[in-house]
Design an enzyme around this catalytic site. Sequence first.
Site, short mmCIF file in Angstrom:
data_model
loop_
_atom_site.label_atom_id
_atom_site.label_comp_id
_atom_site.label_asym_id
_atom_site.label_seq_id
_atom_site.Cartn_x
_atom_site.Cartn_y
_atom_site.Cartn_z
N ASP A 71 0.84 -1.20 0.00
CA ASP A 71 0.00 0.00 0.00
C ASP A 71 0.88 1.25 0.00
O ASP A 71 0.37 2.37 -0.07
CB ASP A 71 -1.00 0.00 1.16
CG ASP A 71 -0.35 -0.11 2.53
OD1 ASP A 71 0.90 -0.13 2.63
OD2 ASP A 71 -1.10 -0.19 3.53
N SER A 72 2.19 1.05 0.01
CA SER A 72 3.13 2.14 -0.22
C SER A 72 2.92 2.76 -1.59
O SER A 72 3.43 3.85 -1.86
CB SER A 72 4.57 1.64 -0.09
OG SER A 72 4.77 0.47 -0.86
N ASP A 110 -0.91 -6.14 -0.20
CA ASP A 110 -1.31 -5.51 1.06
C ASP A 110 -2.82 -5.33 1.13
O ASP A 110 -3.46 -4.96 0.13
CB ASP A 110 -0.67 -4.13 1.19
CG ASP A 110 0.64 -4.16 1.95
OD1 ASP A 110 0.95 -5.20 2.55
OD2 ASP A 110 1.36 -3.14 1.92
N LYS A 148 -1.33 -9.48 2.85
CA LYS A 148 -0.59 -9.03 4.04
C LYS A 148 -1.42 -8.02 4.81
O LYS A 148 -2.02 -7.13 4.21
CB LYS A 148 0.75 -8.40 3.64
CG LYS A 148 1.58 -7.92 4.84
CD LYS A 148 3.00 -7.56 4.45
CE LYS A 148 3.09 -6.23 3.74
NZ LYS A 148 2.71 -5.08 4.60
N GLU A 162 -1.52 -5.67 8.68
CA GLU A 162 -0.70 -5.13 9.76
C GLU A 162 -1.33 -5.43 11.12
O GLU A 162 -2.55 -5.39 11.27
CB GLU A 162 -0.53 -3.62 9.59
CG GLU A 162 0.21 -3.23 8.32
CD GLU A 162 0.39 -1.72 8.19
OE1 GLU A 162 0.03 -0.99 9.14
OE2 GLU A 162 0.90 -1.28 7.15
N GLU A 213 9.24 -4.57 10.56
CA GLU A 213 9.70 -3.27 10.08
C GLU A 213 10.20 -2.39 11.22
O GLU A 213 9.52 -2.22 12.24
CB GLU A 213 8.57 -2.54 9.33
CG GLU A 213 9.00 -1.19 8.77
CD GLU A 213 8.00 -0.58 7.82
OE1 GLU A 213 8.23 0.56 7.36
OE2 GLU A 213 6.97 -1.23 7.53
#
Length: 290
Positions: free
Chosen positions: A53-54, A92, A122, A124, A191
């Site tokens: 999602d970057s 993501d 993925k 978080e 991270e």
Amino acid sequence: MGFERRKILVKNTISTITEQKRNGQKISMLTAYDYSTARLMDEAGINIILVGDSLGMTMLGYEDTLSVTMEDMIHHTAAVARGAKNAFVVADMPFMSYQTSVYDAVTNAGRLMKEGRANAVKLEGGASVCEQIKAIAECSIPVVAHLGMTPQSVNAFGGFKVQGKDEAAALKLISDSLEVEKAGACMAVLECVPHKLAAYISSILSIPVIGIGAGAGCDGQVLVYQDMLAMYSDFTPKFVKKFADVGALMKEGFSQYIKEIQSGEFPSSEHVFKKDDDTDYEKLAQKLNS
């Protein structure tokens, strides 16, 4: 008679990637957001491509990842999947696509697999999202957990900060790592975590651990490809190594293109299409009025 020696690429799967961890072979991961970049990475032999999602910042110009939608992720993941023949594609789950409920988490994970053609999703978080991880994994969708500095929680963290620095935070990170593995995660990303802590977590988990700003003790590494190719000049994270100055090369190419257009050097005779006869187009055009 000579034979060209070619690199034999093997399709990366959860099994092959987990086997790499067991054999002590480091795992390579990079972000990608489009077909052509994914294809180049795939041909280079990358193990995993992360459609992060970057893309909110790298492709869409947002200040953070929070504005990225499911439609954004599906669109870019599908493009990457078409270019990745051997790499394992992880997508993501964007902000608020899984936090709201287990039902939403499973539905949106399914969309990334069906419409985006991802190999895994993925999300978080640690213990707080284990219910979602378990439900998604039970639907035969591989899940990658993301721990440590989780960008979707940037407002809760008060900025992009290293996580697990004190004993309480370190213990929480260890606990979360064990919990996500127990819930069914097939891989984890750490991270911005102190390198000794990241190495310890990698050693106690049976699933592969991919680090970003977490040191060489992890089972593999991931970077945003624009960072490692120096495509940004205003900010470089501490954990990024610039492997090639592609940003400068691109700007040089763009500048030369502009210069040659203005000078008339481009296009030259080698770049144009020619006709065999000597047609007089002015006389030809006169036929329009006859």
